[in-house]
Design a protein around this motif. Structure first.
Motif, PDB file in Angstrom:
ATOM      1  N   THR A   1       0.858  -1.192   0.000  1.00 52.32           N
ATOM      2  CA  THR A   1       0.000   0.000   0.000  1.00 52.32           C
ATOM      3  C   THR A   1       0.890   1.237   0.000  1.00 52.32           C
ATOM      4  OG1 THR A   1      -0.136   0.020   2.421  1.00 52.32           O
ATOM      5  CG2 THR A   1      -1.876  -1.150   1.229  1.00 52.32           C
ATOM      6  N   THR A   2       0.328   2.351  -0.469  1.00 51.17           N
ATOM      7  CA  THR A   2       1.064   3.609  -0.501  1.00 51.17           C
ATOM      8  C   THR A   2       0.071   4.753  -0.525  1.00 51.17           C
ATOM      9  OG1 THR A   2       2.891   4.778  -1.609  1.00 51.17           O
ATOM     10  CG2 THR A   2       1.243   3.747  -3.024  1.00 51.17           C
ATOM     11  N   ASP A   3       0.593   5.987  -0.664  1.00 54.00           N
ATOM     12  CA  ASP A   3      -0.261   7.149  -0.822  1.00 54.00           C
ATOM     13  C   ASP A   3       0.006   7.765  -2.191  1.00 54.00           C
ATOM     14  OD1 ASP A   3       2.213   8.311  -0.535  1.00 54.00           O
ATOM     15  OD2 ASP A   3       1.797   9.216   1.425  1.00 54.00           O
TER      16      ASP A   3
ATOM     17  N   GLY B   1       6.932  -5.321 -11.104  1.00 55.38           N
ATOM     18  CA  GLY B   1       7.386  -6.662 -11.435  1.00 55.38           C
ATOM     19  C   GLY B   1       7.405  -7.630 -10.270  1.00 55.38           C
ATOM     20  N   THR B   2       7.117  -7.150  -9.062  1.00 55.71           N
ATOM     21  CA  THR B   2       7.220  -8.032  -7.897  1.00 55.71           C
ATOM     22  C   THR B   2       5.959  -8.847  -7.652  1.00 55.71           C
ATOM     23  OG1 THR B   2       6.453  -6.306  -6.360  1.00 55.71           O
ATOM     24  CG2 THR B   2       8.818  -6.421  -6.806  1.00 55.71           C
ATOM     25  N   GLY B   3       4.888  -8.549  -8.367  1.00 51.03           N
ATOM     26  CA  GLY B   3       3.661  -9.341  -8.228  1.00 51.03           C
ATOM     27  C   GLY B   3       2.622  -8.665  -7.373  1.00 51.03           C
ATOM     28  N   GLY B   4       1.365  -9.070  -7.579  1.00 50.58           N
ATOM     29  CA  GLY B   4       0.279  -8.504  -6.800  1.00 50.58           C
ATOM     30  C   GLY B   4       0.009  -7.066  -7.182  1.00 50.58           C
ATOM     31  N   ARG B   5      -0.712  -6.378  -6.303  1.00 53.47           N
ATOM     32  CA  ARG B   5      -1.110  -5.004  -6.563  1.00 53.47           C
ATOM     33  C   ARG B   5      -0.666  -4.098  -5.419  1.00 53.47           C
ATOM     34  NH1 ARG B   5      -1.884  -4.882 -11.372  1.00 53.47           N
ATOM     35  NH2 ARG B   5      -3.761  -4.177 -12.421  1.00 53.47           N
ATOM     36  N   THR B   6      -0.123  -2.944  -5.772  1.00 50.81           N
ATOM     37  CA  THR B   6       0.037  -1.865  -4.811  1.00 50.81           C
ATOM     38  C   THR B   6      -1.241  -1.052  -4.830  1.00 50.81           C
ATOM     39  OG1 THR B   6       2.447  -1.715  -5.045  1.00 50.81           O
ATOM     40  CG2 THR B   6       1.308   0.220  -4.197  1.00 50.81           C
ATOM     41  N   ILE B   7      -1.827  -0.834  -3.661  1.00 48.42           N
ATOM     42  CA  ILE B   7      -3.047  -0.059  -3.553  1.00 48.42           C
ATOM     43  C   ILE B   7      -2.705   1.324  -3.010  1.00 48.42           C
ATOM     44  CG2 ILE B   7      -5.297   0.156  -2.422  1.00 48.42           C
ATOM     45  CD1 ILE B   7      -5.235  -1.999  -4.543  1.00 48.42           C
ATOM     46  N   VAL B   8      -3.133   2.347  -3.727  1.00 45.25           N
ATOM     47  CA  VAL B   8      -2.982   3.723  -3.266  1.00 45.25           C
ATOM     48  C   VAL B   8      -4.186   4.051  -2.397  1.00 45.25           C
ATOM     49  CG1 VAL B   8      -2.662   6.118  -3.942  1.00 45.25           C
ATOM     50  CG2 VAL B   8      -1.800   4.284  -5.419  1.00 45.25           C
TER      51      VAL B   8
END
Length: 359
Positions: free
Chosen positions: A334-336, A348-355
């Motif tokens: 997760t991030t902002d 490229g690391t997989g999955g999803r980063t969620i903002v």
């Protein structure tokens, strides 16, 4: 004024700036965005692989709450929880009337017109028509799909693109059946969604293919029965796991010539190959006339998982309720808004980063 991650030039970094949205016009909806997934298509818009007018607010995999509606909108109301639909169908063109709304000729119209302004008056465009990397956005009424309030915003967001695209490729484009073998090349959010969908329909074996052995455990969590490191020997390894024939269905979730060829070679004679990843127009894939004839494979392009969000999202939520899809597992970071550029580096690391944008 609202905060947004703005692309001021292709090839540059996104900057968190103030934009002015105004009120929704006739047929439009204003949404307070709570969560947005970082998709490879956003990176392709940012780096120039895909065309994009600038300045633009990127982000198309979003979820939030309706705050206002324009005249003539009765399908949603303030307070409704919604998923953003980056490919709103007109329901009137030849493709829509044929039952293929994912190919609607007007789906991209909204992305071509400015929807906001910077504080100096410069017009701002919505990336893929949604502009989800912002505290608020304005979209056409067809650009939202209502979901139950009980669905967590981060999970609703990934339904907006990754899951519809990856699961849709399996369920709609290839129509995988129980007992058929599946190979998925490229295990980002879309590829992992494809693995989950293959597991949901009872496919097997289900083989994940990616560039690093570190993805093996993640692949297993999402439904893979086997894992293969991509490269020159990947297709041969897949054939070995499928009785020497190759997979009944192979999915390329990257969009590069090498990965498309891997999916092609990993599929059996008479098998199905579905290209889900979005490549650039300069990425040329070559096939000989003999192999096209001899192998008898079917090669599919796949736009948005061949999905109609109005139909597909309730269907996918049903699979979630039945325990066959795990949306929470797709979020790996997760991030902002300020962290979107770093999230591009982690794709490229997989999955999803969620903002996470608003609570």
């Amino acid at each position: 004024m609202v905060k947004a991650a703005v692309l001021t030039r292709q090839g540059g970094q996104l900057e968190v700036l103030d934009i002015s949205l105004g009120d929704p016009g006739p047929g439009q909806v204003k949404v307070r965005v709570h969560a947005a997934g970082v998709c490879h298509s956003d990176l392709s818009l940012a780096n120039g692989t895909l065309p994009q007018e600038v300045p633009a607010v990127l982000g198309h995999e979003g979820a939030g709450v309706v705050t206002a509606v324009g005249d003539g909108v009765d399908r949603v109301a303030p307070g409704d929880h919604v998923i953003l639909n980056w490919a709103p169908a007109c329901r009137e063109c030849w493709f829509c009337l044929r039952g293929e709304p994912w190919l609607c000729v007007h789906a991209e119209d909204v992305a071509r017109a400015p929807y906001a302004r910077l504080d100096d008056g410069t017009p701002v465009y919505p990336g893929l028509g949604t502009g989800a990397f912002a505290e608020e956005t304005i979209v056409p009424a067809a650009g939202v799909v209502r979901v139950p309030d009980s669905v967590p915003m981060a999970q609703a967001a990934v339904l907006g693109c990754a899951v519809q695209t990856g699961a849709g490729a399996v369920l709609n484009t290839a129509r995988v059946r129980p007992g058929e073998s599946v190979a998925v090349v490229g295990l980002g959010g879309v590829g992992l969604s494809a693995l989950q969908a293959a597991r949901a329909v009872g496919a097997g074996p289900i083989i994940g293919v990616d560039v690093t052995e570190a993805k093996a455990e993640l692949a297993s969590q999402h439904g893979a029965t086997d894992f293969v490191v991509s490269g020159d020997g990947a297709a041969k390894a897949v054939r070995k796991l499928t009785g020497g024939r190759g997979a009944d269905h192979a999915f390329d979730c990257v969009g590069l010539p090498a990965t498309i060829r891997t999916a092609w070679s990993a599929s059996r004679r008479g098998g199905s190959v579905t290209v889900v990843g979005v490549g650039g127009k300069a990425n040329i894939v070559e096939f000989s006339a003999l192999e096209l004839y001899w192998f008898g494979r079917t090669l599919h392009g796949c736009v948005f998982g061949s999905s109609d969000p109005e139909v597909e999202i309730p269907r996918l939520l049903g699979l979630v309720e039945d325990g066959k899809l795990d949306l929470a597992a797709l979020t790996t970071a997760t991030t902002d808004l300020a962290g979107v550029n770093d999230a591009f580096d982690r794709l490229g690391t997989g999955g999803r980063t969620i903002v996470t944008i608003t609570s």
